[in-house]
Design an enzyme around this catalytic site. Structure first.
Site, PDB file in Angstrom:
ATOM      1  CG  ASP A  98      -0.170  -1.053   6.960  1.00 44.53           C
ATOM      2  OD1 ASP A  98       0.011   0.170   6.895  1.00 44.53           O
ATOM      3  OD2 ASP A  98      -0.684  -1.720   6.041  1.00 44.53           O
ATOM      4  CD  GLU A 197      -2.717  -0.186  -2.913  1.00 42.45           C
ATOM      5  OE1 GLU A 197      -2.313   0.053  -1.766  1.00 42.45           O
ATOM      6  OE2 GLU A 197      -3.385  -1.194  -3.210  1.00 42.45           O
TER       7      GLU A 197
HETATM    8  O1  KIV Z   1      -1.108  -3.645   3.496  1.00 40.88           O
HETATM    9  C1  KIV Z   1      -0.361  -3.671   2.504  1.00 40.88           C
HETATM   10  O2  KIV Z   1       0.060  -4.732   2.026  1.00 40.88           O
HETATM   11  C2  KIV Z   1       0.003  -2.394   1.900  1.00 40.88           C
HETATM   12  C3  KIV Z   1       0.829  -2.421   0.647  1.00 40.88           C
HETATM   13  C4  KIV Z   1      -0.008  -2.784  -0.510  1.00 40.88           C
HETATM   14  C5  KIV Z   1       1.535  -1.142   0.426  1.00 40.88           C
HETATM   15  O3  KIV Z   1      -0.366  -1.382   2.389  1.00 40.88           O
END
Ligand code: KIV
Length: 294
Positions: A98, A197
């Site tokens: 991420d 989401e």
């Molecule tokens: O950071 C995270 O855990 C997420 C998920 C909820 C998709 O982006």
């Protein structure tokens, strides 16, 4: 001292590593895609052993493992360290990192540079970014630089303040259309998959007709191509806020507290350590040791 970490070994007959084309095939075959977050080596090994398809080192690590109040403060370096640990515990699932808040929004160059760090330094197969608008351009730039990128629309925690807090999105026609436009723009920009989401199941269902890439839902109903849950929500490891979509499959926090409390009781009552937990020395060695010690 505890057992040294071990990278799971691959054996004949093991599952093949999950790839982006294989996720596309799963979508076409109507086989649900299973995604979970992980933040360290043991959680990666659990995801591997459980046979999940995609592991996301989410910026939710900010709250689940680093104790921040939101995903905003986590830094690239913090997330890279966690992601590298997850990489060392995985063989089969596709690993997605991420991109944290503030690490990709400013320019295409910034987005590409950060995405490259996740691939080069942490061994990610792909990265994820949040939102539409300028994120569509950033997604296009990252994809053109040869790094697979996953989109994320609906409730986007990095910009939750602007969305009015951690609440479901797309509950009005206007907002549902915004979510839809962002999703389609991200698909056209070259995202290989996308997260929906916290949007109404009916909105997700209607939008699925316009999606050609795998859609992974979290709080978006059952029509998506797969589901993702946060590791700590799924296992009941933390006692923070739990969204309504986070089905809890275990209550590990209670078990962890009970086990640590039992250990504390044992130490205080001198029940631990027992003879089976101690090392021995030959009698004559001990005798000599005592003499020399004086
Ligand atoms: O950071 C995270 O855990 C997420 C998920 C909820 C998709 O982006």
């Amino acid at each position: 001292m505890s057992a040294p970490p071990r990278i799971p070994e691959r054996h004949a007959g093991d599952r093949q590593p999950v790839t982006i084309p294989s996720l596309r095939d799963r979508r076409l075959l109507g086989e649900p895609i299973v995604m979970v977050t992980a933040y360290d080596h043991p959680s990666a090994q659990v995801a591997e052993a459980a046979g999940v398809d995609v592991v996301l080192v989410g910026d939710s690590a900010a709250m689940t493992v680093l104790g921040y109040d939101s995903t905003v403060p986590i830094t690239v370096d913090e997330l890279l360290m966690l992601t590298a640990a997850v990489r060392r515990g995985l063989r089969t699932p596709l690993l997605v990192g991420d991109l944290p808040f503030g690490s990709y929004e400013a320019s295409d160059e910034q987005a590409i540079r950060t995405a490259q760090r996740f691939v080069k330094e942490a061994g990610c197969d792909a990265v994820k970014l949040e939102g539409g608008g300028t994120s569509v351009d950033r997604a296009r730039a990252i994809a053109r630089a040869g790094i697979p990128v996953m989109g994320h629309v609906g409730l986007t925690p990095q910009t939750a303040t602007a969305l009015g807090g951690y609440r479901a999105q797309g509950r009005s026609t206007a907002r549902a259309l915004e979510v839809a436009n962002d999703a389609i723009a991200l698909q056209e920009a070259g995202c290989f998959a996308i997260v929906f989401e916290a949007i109404p199941a009916e909105v997700a269902d209607a939008l699925m007709e316009h999606m050609e890439i795998p859609v992974i839902g979290i709080g978006a109903g059952a029509a998506t191509d797969g589901q993702v849950l946060v590791f700590h929500d799924l296992l009941g490891i933390h006692d923070g806020m739990r969204p309504r979509f986070a089905k809890r499959y275990a209550d590990l926090r209670s078990e962890m507290v009970a086990a640590v409390a039992e250990y504390a009781d044992d130490v205080r009552a001198r029940r631990y350590p027992g003879p089976e937990h101690t090392y021995s020395i030959a009698a004559e060695e001990l005798q000599r040791f005592r003499e020399q010690l004086g």
